[in-house]
Scaffold this motif. Structure first.
Motif, PDB file in Angstrom:
ATOM      1  N   VAL A   1       0.845  -1.200   0.000  1.00  0.00           N
ATOM      2  CA  VAL A   1       0.000   0.000   0.000  1.00  0.00           C
ATOM      3  C   VAL A   1       0.882   1.252   0.000  1.00  0.00           C
ATOM      4  CG1 VAL A   1      -1.611   1.357   1.402  1.00  0.00           C
ATOM      5  CG2 VAL A   1      -2.022  -1.077   1.040  1.00  0.00           C
ATOM      6  N   VAL A   2       1.932   1.264   0.811  1.00  0.00           N
ATOM      7  CA  VAL A   2       2.844   2.410   0.871  1.00  0.00           C
ATOM      8  C   VAL A   2       3.541   2.609  -0.472  1.00  0.00           C
ATOM      9  CG1 VAL A   2       4.991   3.243   1.909  1.00  0.00           C
ATOM     10  CG2 VAL A   2       3.173   2.364   3.361  1.00  0.00           C
ATOM     11  N   GLU A   3       3.996   1.519  -1.085  1.00  0.00           N
ATOM     12  CA  GLU A   3       4.645   1.639  -2.397  1.00  0.00           C
ATOM     13  C   GLU A   3       3.678   2.214  -3.431  1.00  0.00           C
ATOM     14  OE1 GLU A   3       6.202  -2.194  -3.420  1.00  0.00           O
ATOM     15  OE2 GLU A   3       7.581  -2.196  -1.714  1.00  0.00           O
ATOM     16  N   GLN A   4       2.424   1.767  -3.392  1.00  0.00           N
ATOM     17  CA  GLN A   4       1.423   2.282  -4.320  1.00  0.00           C
ATOM     18  C   GLN A   4       1.134   3.755  -4.047  1.00  0.00           C
ATOM     19  OE1 GLN A   4      -2.206   2.749  -3.481  1.00  0.00           O
ATOM     20  NE2 GLN A   4      -2.794   3.168  -5.581  1.00  0.00           N
ATOM     21  N   GLN A   5       1.063   4.129  -2.768  1.00  0.00           N
ATOM     22  CA  GLN A   5       0.842   5.534  -2.427  1.00  0.00           C
ATOM     23  C   GLN A   5       2.012   6.399  -2.898  1.00  0.00           C
ATOM     24  OE1 GLN A   5       0.211   5.518   1.821  1.00  0.00           O
ATOM     25  NE2 GLN A   5      -1.989   5.184   1.613  1.00  0.00           N
ATOM     26  N   ARG A   6       3.226   5.924  -2.694  1.00  0.00           N
ATOM     27  CA  ARG A   6       4.399   6.698  -3.116  1.00  0.00           C
ATOM     28  C   ARG A   6       4.464   6.837  -4.633  1.00  0.00           C
ATOM     29  NH1 ARG A   6       8.638   4.106   1.204  1.00  0.00           N
ATOM     30  NH2 ARG A   6       7.955   5.376   2.962  1.00  0.00           N
ATOM     31  N   ALA A   7       3.963   5.831  -5.339  1.00  0.00           N
ATOM     32  CA  ALA A   7       3.985   5.891  -6.803  1.00  0.00           C
ATOM     33  C   ALA A   7       2.913   6.830  -7.354  1.00  0.00           C
ATOM     34  CB  ALA A   7       3.798   4.497  -7.386  1.00  0.00           C
ATOM     35  N   THR A   8       1.843   7.031  -6.595  1.00  0.00           N
ATOM     36  CA  THR A   8       0.713   7.822  -7.111  1.00  0.00           C
ATOM     37  C   THR A   8       0.581   9.190  -6.466  1.00  0.00           C
ATOM     38  OG1 THR A   8      -0.804   6.813  -5.515  1.00  0.00           O
ATOM     39  CG2 THR A   8      -0.603   5.744  -7.682  1.00  0.00           C
TER      40      THR A   8
ATOM     41  N   HIS B   1       2.588  12.864  -5.022  1.00  0.00           N
ATOM     42  CA  HIS B   1       3.823  13.664  -5.013  1.00  0.00           C
ATOM     43  C   HIS B   1       3.567  14.947  -4.219  1.00  0.00           C
ATOM     44  CE1 HIS B   1       1.569  15.339  -8.393  1.00  0.00           C
ATOM     45  NE2 HIS B   1       2.269  16.457  -8.223  1.00  0.00           N
ATOM     46  N   ALA B   2       4.649  15.508  -3.692  1.00  0.00           N
ATOM     47  CA  ALA B   2       4.542  16.707  -2.859  1.00  0.00           C
ATOM     48  C   ALA B   2       4.890  17.946  -3.683  1.00  0.00           C
ATOM     49  CB  ALA B   2       5.477  16.611  -1.662  1.00  0.00           C
TER      50      ALA B   2
ATOM     51  N   LEU C   1      -0.285  15.691  -3.480  1.00  0.00           N
ATOM     52  CA  LEU C   1      -1.293  15.623  -4.540  1.00  0.00           C
ATOM     53  C   LEU C   1      -1.342  14.209  -5.113  1.00  0.00           C
ATOM     54  CD1 LEU C   1      -0.294  18.873  -6.486  1.00  0.00           C
ATOM     55  CD2 LEU C   1      -1.966  18.652  -4.645  1.00  0.00           C
ATOM     56  N   ASP C   2      -2.543  13.807  -5.542  1.00  0.00           N
ATOM     57  CA  ASP C   2      -2.648  12.522  -6.225  1.00  0.00           C
ATOM     58  C   ASP C   2      -2.397  12.716  -7.717  1.00  0.00           C
ATOM     59  OD1 ASP C   2      -4.982  13.616  -7.246  1.00  0.00           O
ATOM     60  OD2 ASP C   2      -6.319  12.337  -6.077  1.00  0.00           O
ATOM     61  N   ARG C   3      -2.608  11.702  -8.521  1.00  0.00           N
ATOM     62  CA  ARG C   3      -2.319  11.770  -9.962  1.00  0.00           C
ATOM     63  C   ARG C   3      -3.166  12.814 -10.679  1.00  0.00           C
ATOM     64  NH1 ARG C   3      -1.735   5.422 -11.636  1.00  0.00           N
ATOM     65  NH2 ARG C   3       0.327   5.163 -10.729  1.00  0.00           N
TER      66      ARG C   3
ATOM     67  N   THR D   1      -4.313  15.358  -1.227  1.00  0.00           N
ATOM     68  CA  THR D   1      -4.526  14.100  -0.527  1.00  0.00           C
ATOM     69  C   THR D   1      -3.576  14.031   0.660  1.00  0.00           C
ATOM     70  OG1 THR D   1      -4.707  11.706  -0.822  1.00  0.00           O
ATOM     71  CG2 THR D   1      -2.885  12.796  -1.949  1.00  0.00           C
ATOM     72  N   SER D   2      -3.611  12.974   1.395  1.00  0.00           N
ATOM     73  CA  SER D   2      -2.723  12.818   2.554  1.00  0.00           C
ATOM     74  C   SER D   2      -1.350  12.328   2.106  1.00  0.00           C
ATOM     75  CB  SER D   2      -3.329  11.832   3.552  1.00  0.00           C
ATOM     76  OG  SER D   2      -3.481  10.569   2.943  1.00  0.00           O
ATOM     77  N   ALA D   3      -0.371  12.508   2.969  1.00  0.00           N
ATOM     78  CA  ALA D   3       0.988  12.027   2.679  1.00  0.00           C
ATOM     79  C   ALA D   3       0.986  10.504   2.698  1.00  0.00           C
ATOM     80  CB  ALA D   3       1.957  12.567   3.717  1.00  0.00           C
ATOM     81  N   PRO D   4       1.889   9.878   1.955  1.00  0.00           N
ATOM     82  CA  PRO D   4       1.970   8.411   2.012  1.00  0.00           C
ATOM     83  C   PRO D   4       2.277   7.956   3.436  1.00  0.00           C
ATOM     84  CG  PRO D   4       3.346   9.276   0.240  1.00  0.00           C
ATOM     85  CD  PRO D   4       2.871  10.449   1.038  1.00  0.00           C
TER      86      PRO D   4
END
Length: 194
Positions: A56-63, A65-66, A125-127, A132-135
């Motif tokens: 889940v964290v990897e997916q959040q980090r991929a989608t 960005h700050a 931000l999401d894609r 959105t929230s931070a990963p």
């Protein structure tokens, strides 16, 4: 110090019966099974939760960005909500940053209470470019794994406790039936009735 063995389990009482020995041995065996199962289930579930949370964290980090954003209005000095540690939760304020096309983008973001107008904060931000929230971080991952493992171990211990209560109830019924049968043989002699 003398250590006991399996043959001595349940045999150290003066008024012991066969059901007492069976009950003691079943409870010892049940405790060993519960400890083993709780350990195995806890570790398996903790590892599964750890792998799930890491993905889940990897997916959040991929989608996500700050971006650096500027606060447009002073944030409230305190929040009516607090987290588990007693710290005030983040409060929403309008912020502005430069989007990918060079245009100014304005949205509400969560910042620490008391943040001042003009300060810069990281906004995630999401894609699609929405706030959105931070990963999740490593602490969240390990906390989820710990909770999952302890939860499974607790379920195993609870099931063992229910099984132990069941063993106790069955043995008490058998013990009572034995006492009743013996009393029906002894009572006529003891009361001197025919």
């Amino acid at each position: 110090m003398r250590t006991g063995n399996w043959d001595s389990v349940g045999r150290n009482r003066a008024l012991k019966r066969g059901v007492d020995i069976v009950e003691a041995r079943l409870l010892v065996l049940l405790c060993a099974v519960v400890v083993g199962c709780a350990s195995v289930f806890g570790v398996i579930d903790a590892m599964a939760a750890l792998h799930h949370e890491q993905s889940v964290v990897e997916q959040q980090r991929a989608t996500r960005h700050a971006v650096r954003a500027e606060i447009l209005r002073d944030a409230a000095k305190s929040s009516p909500w607090t987290d588990e540690s007693g710290r005030s939760e983040l409060v929403p304020v309008p912020v502005r940053w430069t989007g990918t096309g060079g245009a100014a983008v304005t949205a509400d973001a969560q910042v620490v209470p008391g943040a001042k107008r003009g300060e810069r904060v990281d906004v995630w931000l999401d894609r699609t470019g929405r706030v959105t929230s931070a990963p999740s971080d490593g602490q969240d991952v390990y906390a989820a794994a710990l909770v999952g493992g302890l939860g499974s171990a607790a379920v195993a211990v609870g099931a063992g406790a229910v099984a132990g209560i069941g063993i106790r109830i069955v043995c008490n019924r058998r013990r009572a039936a034995g006492w009743e049968a013996e009393w029906s043989r002894v009572e006529p002699e003891w009361s001197r009735r025919p």
